[in-house]
Design a protein around this motif. Structure first.
Motif, PDB file in Angstrom:
ATOM      1  N   ALA A  40       0.630  -1.464  -0.371  1.00 49.53           N
ATOM      2  CA  ALA A  40       0.804   0.379   0.441  1.00 49.53           C
ATOM      3  C   ALA A  40       0.891   1.562   0.335  1.00 49.53           C
ATOM      4  N   THR A  41      -0.150   2.071  -0.460  1.00 48.87           N
ATOM      5  CA  THR A  41       0.661   3.518  -0.425  1.00 48.87           C
ATOM      6  C   THR A  41       0.139   4.172   1.383  1.00 48.87           C
ATOM      7  N   GLU A  42       0.403   5.907   1.289  1.00 50.11           N
ATOM      8  CA  GLU A  42      -0.309   6.127   2.007  1.00 50.11           C
ATOM      9  C   GLU A  42      -1.023   6.774   1.917  1.00 50.11           C
ATOM     10  N   PHE A  43      -2.287   7.127   2.401  1.00 44.70           N
ATOM     11  CA  PHE A  43      -2.855   7.946   2.206  1.00 44.70           C
ATOM     12  C   PHE A  43      -2.962   8.958   2.324  1.00 44.70           C
ATOM     13  N   SER A  44      -3.678  10.416   1.496  1.00 47.56           N
ATOM     14  CA  SER A  44      -3.404  11.380   1.271  1.00 47.56           C
ATOM     15  C   SER A  44      -4.299  12.239   0.264  1.00 47.56           C
ATOM     16  N   ARG A  45      -4.128  13.123   0.325  1.00 47.83           N
ATOM     17  CA  ARG A  45      -5.065  14.441  -0.815  1.00 47.83           C
ATOM     18  C   ARG A  45      -4.337  14.857  -1.914  1.00 47.83           C
ATOM     19  N   HIS A  46      -3.017  15.067  -1.460  1.00 49.29           N
ATOM     20  CA  HIS A  46      -2.158  15.503  -2.667  1.00 49.29           C
ATOM     21  C   HIS A  46      -0.779  14.697  -2.382  1.00 49.29           C
ATOM     22  N   ALA A  47      -0.069  13.471  -3.207  1.00 46.04           N
ATOM     23  CA  ALA A  47       0.456  12.650  -2.595  1.00 46.04           C
ATOM     24  C   ALA A  47       1.665  12.915  -3.305  1.00 46.04           C
ATOM     25  N   GLY A  48       1.669  13.844  -3.977  1.00 48.59           N
ATOM     26  CA  GLY A  48       2.144  14.259  -5.715  1.00 48.59           C
ATOM     27  C   GLY A  48       3.078  13.368  -6.180  1.00 48.59           C
ATOM     28  N   ARG A  49       2.062  12.582  -6.618  1.00 53.36           N
ATOM     29  CA  ARG A  49       2.594  11.393  -6.886  1.00 53.36           C
ATOM     30  C   ARG A  49       0.705  11.119  -8.531  1.00 53.36           C
ATOM     31  N   THR A  50       2.004  10.381  -9.778  1.00 56.43           N
ATOM     32  CA  THR A  50       0.273  10.100 -10.129  1.00 56.43           C
ATOM     33  C   THR A  50      -0.011   9.168 -10.058  1.00 56.43           C
ATOM     34  N   GLU A  51      -1.760   8.500 -10.104  1.00 56.36           N
ATOM     35  CA  GLU A  51      -1.738   7.148  -9.825  1.00 56.36           C
ATOM     36  C   GLU A  51      -0.499   6.079 -10.165  1.00 56.36           C
ATOM     37  N   LEU A  52      -0.375   5.610 -11.410  1.00 52.60           N
ATOM     38  CA  LEU A  52       0.169   5.176 -11.936  1.00 52.60           C
ATOM     39  C   LEU A  52       1.785   5.269 -11.253  1.00 52.60           C
ATOM     40  N   GLN A  53       2.142   5.723 -10.295  1.00 56.50           N
ATOM     41  CA  GLN A  53       3.602   5.571  -9.568  1.00 56.50           C
ATOM     42  C   GLN A  53       2.858   4.779  -8.031  1.00 56.50           C
ATOM     43  N   LEU A  54       1.274   5.814  -7.885  1.00 58.51           N
ATOM     44  CA  LEU A  54       0.878   5.178  -6.377  1.00 58.51           C
ATOM     45  C   LEU A  54       0.857   3.603  -6.573  1.00 58.51           C
ATOM     46  N   ALA A  55       0.012   2.819  -7.674  1.00 58.02           N
ATOM     47  CA  ALA A  55      -0.023   1.925  -8.310  1.00 58.02           C
ATOM     48  C   ALA A  55       1.238   0.805  -8.301  1.00 58.02           C
ATOM     49  N   CYS A  56       2.317   1.475  -8.928  1.00 53.89           N
ATOM     50  CA  CYS A  56       3.604   0.906  -8.834  1.00 53.89           C
ATOM     51  C   CYS A  56       4.523   0.220  -8.014  1.00 53.89           C
ATOM     52  N   GLU A  57       4.432   1.509  -6.927  1.00 50.98           N
ATOM     53  CA  GLU A  57       4.512   1.540  -5.367  1.00 50.98           C
ATOM     54  C   GLU A  57       4.413   0.595  -4.469  1.00 50.98           C
ATOM     55  N   ALA A  58       2.693   0.439  -4.748  1.00 44.03           N
ATOM     56  CA  ALA A  58       1.557  -0.578  -3.919  1.00 44.03           C
ATOM     57  C   ALA A  58       2.182  -2.320  -4.682  1.00 44.03           C
ATOM     58  N   ILE A  59       2.533  -2.430  -5.850  1.00 35.94           N
ATOM     59  CA  ILE A  59       2.253  -3.201  -6.254  1.00 35.94           C
ATOM     60  C   ILE A  59       3.875  -3.726  -6.241  1.00 35.94           C
ATOM     61  N   THR A  60       5.076  -2.790  -5.678  1.00 30.68           N
ATOM     62  CA  THR A  60       6.251  -3.027  -5.591  1.00 30.68           C
ATOM     63  C   THR A  60       6.527  -3.988  -4.052  1.00 30.68           C
TER      64      THR A  60
END
Length: 87
Positions: free
Chosen positions: A5-25
């Motif tokens: 998972a990634t952190e929950f936030s309103r403004h992660a500063g990353r794209t949804e693709l980047q967040l998905a890749c972080e969670a998958i990794t």
């Protein structure tokens, strides 16, 4: 099966693709797997990240199964059971 998972936030500063890749990794690391060990993808139809983008970004090699489960919420159970049902 691993969990990531990634952190929950309103403004992660990353794209949804980047967040998905972080969670998958993170999920792969938790499961003790490498991207090359993955042979299928299942996602929600409301997910804006395309599977082809994930394949390129995470480094999956040969995907033999892909499915999109309608909606979200309770659809998560279908996400977990769909690949197993296809085995």
């Amino acid at each position: 099966m691993g969990i990531g998972a990634t952190e929950f936030s309103r403004h992660a500063g990353r794209t949804e693709l980047q967040l998905a890749c972080e969670a998958i990794t993170a999920a792969l690391a938790d499961a003790g797997l490498a991207a090359g060990d993955v042979d299928g993808l299942v996602s929600y139809t409301i997910d804006p990240v395309e599977e082809t983008e994930l394949v390129r970004s995470v480094g999956f090699q040969e995907i033999g199964f892909s499915s999109r489960v309608p909606y979200g919420g309770g659809g998560s159970m279908a996400r977990c059971s769909t690949p197993r049902a296809q085995s």
